[in-house]
Design an enzyme around this catalytic site. Structure first.
Site, PDB file in Angstrom:
ATOM      1  CD  GLN A  64      35.191  37.811  38.953  1.00  0.00           C
ATOM      2  OE1 GLN A  64      34.165  38.308  39.395  1.00  0.00           O
ATOM      3  NE2 GLN A  64      35.169  36.886  38.004  1.00  0.00           N
ATOM      4  CB  SER A  65      35.929  45.354  41.326  1.00  0.00           C
ATOM      5  OG  SER A  65      35.320  46.353  42.112  1.00  0.00           O
ATOM      6  CG  ASN A  66      32.678  42.075  45.564  1.00  0.00           C
ATOM      7  OD1 ASN A  66      32.081  41.200  44.951  1.00  0.00           O
ATOM      8  ND2 ASN A  66      33.692  41.816  46.378  1.00  0.00           N
TER       9      ASN A  66
END
Ligand code: PLP
Length: 321
Positions: A64-66
């Protein structure tokens, strides 16, 4: 790509509740691909990648890396292929146990829309993730592509430089100094750039998203890299960074009730969305530091974004669905 300067404004309700003069810097509104702090870094990183005629950019992070989401959008914009190695909850030492974000929806959906080539691995250590990323880079090079490697979170000297610039942006937006600037801190370039740029102007406090106090050693190294790139920027030692580790909860990207409650409070009272991995924990820390008397006066909360992950929280308190 980014819409700058991002606004600053006062948080009236929270100021009253905490009995301080609390302001917010809206880097959730950097605009490009749902906003967030990574957009600033990418302005410089993409320019460098394009100058070196990169055909592919490789990086890594949590699923879920921005950063991977915003990098993917930037690569789409400039016609560069984007590969990212990801694990749902990479860890240092021992895995964090507890509720996790969904491993679809949120940023993962956006990565898909931007055409990011995600290489997904079972959870393991950050070092394993970095090794996987290097394998991907090498095999792309073997196939004849010119590869540009970007470290996790965009925390290379150019990434840190973008936050040195952001510090100047803030200083030009207000007559009055802040006593404290508080923000979420993880891979370090936000913290390093802001601390260097605000050293003589405000106390900068990072709220850690990772259970790793030694990470300040990496920050010091990054700071050296920044000074090497721009010798007029002061080098900071590990001991100079104020990094508060008490609000991580059970681990990086592991959800906790306190953080979710903070997010709901700020949403209900200020109409602003925080995220469960970084800014929710950072605001929890800010409120606690005020309530315990450690900080006070005129405070700026630097909102670093991350908002797409609210759609990846499996269940919100009070949500019957
Ligand atoms: C990446 C990120 C941070 C941490 O920034 P670093 O420069 O990696 O320390 C904080 N908040 C959000 C929302 C992020 O995505």
């Amino acid at each position: 790509m980014c819409c700058l300067p991002t606004p600053i404004h006062r948080l009236d309700w929270l100021s009253g509740r905490l009995q301080v003069d609390l302001w917010i810097k809206r880097d959730d509104l950097t605009g490009f691909a749902f906003g967030g702090n990574k957009g600033r870094k990418l302005e410089y990183i993409l320019a460098d990648a394009i100058a070196s005629r990169a055909e592919v950019i490789t990086s890594c992070g949590a699923s879920q890396s921005n950063f991977v989401r915003q990098l993917g959008a930037a690569c789409a914009r400039f016609g560069i292929e984007c590969h990212a190695a990801v694990m749902d909850c990479p860890y240092e030492g021992i895995p964090g146990e507890g509720t996790r974000l969904l491993n679809h929806s949120g940023n993962i959906l956006l990565d898909h829309l931007f055409g990011v080539k995600l290489h997904r691995y079972a959870d393991s250590t950050w070092d394993d993730l970095y090794a996987r990323t290097e394998e991907i880079s090498k095999s792309l090079e073997k196939s004849g592509k010119r590869v540009y490697r970007v470290p996790v979170g965009g925390s290379c000297p150019l990434g840190a430089y973008s936050f040195w610039e952001a510090a100047r942006e803030l200083r030009a937006q207000t007559q009055d100094r802040f006593d404290y600037v508080v923000m979420a801190s993880s891979s370090g370039s936000t913290h390093v750039g802001l601390h260097a740029g605000l050293k003589d102007w405000a106390n900068v406090i990072g709220i850690a998203a990772d259970p790793e106090p030694e990470i300040v050693e990496d920050f010091a190294e990054l700071s050296q890299g920044l000074s090497l790139l721009y010798p007029s920027i002061p080098t900071l030692s590990a001991g100079e960074f104020e990094l508060k580790g008490s609000y991580v909860g059970k681990g990086y990207s592991i959800l906790d009730e306190v953080t979710l409650a903070t997010i709901m409070l700020v949403a209900e009272e200020e109409g602003i969305i925080l995220d469960p991995v970084y800014t929710g924990k950072a605001m929890t820390g800010l409120m606690d530091l005020v309530q315990t008397g450690e900080i006070g006066g005129r405070i700026l909360f630097w909102h670093t974004g991350g908002t797409p992950t609210v759609f990846a929280v499996p269940k919100w308190p009070g949500d019957g669905s």
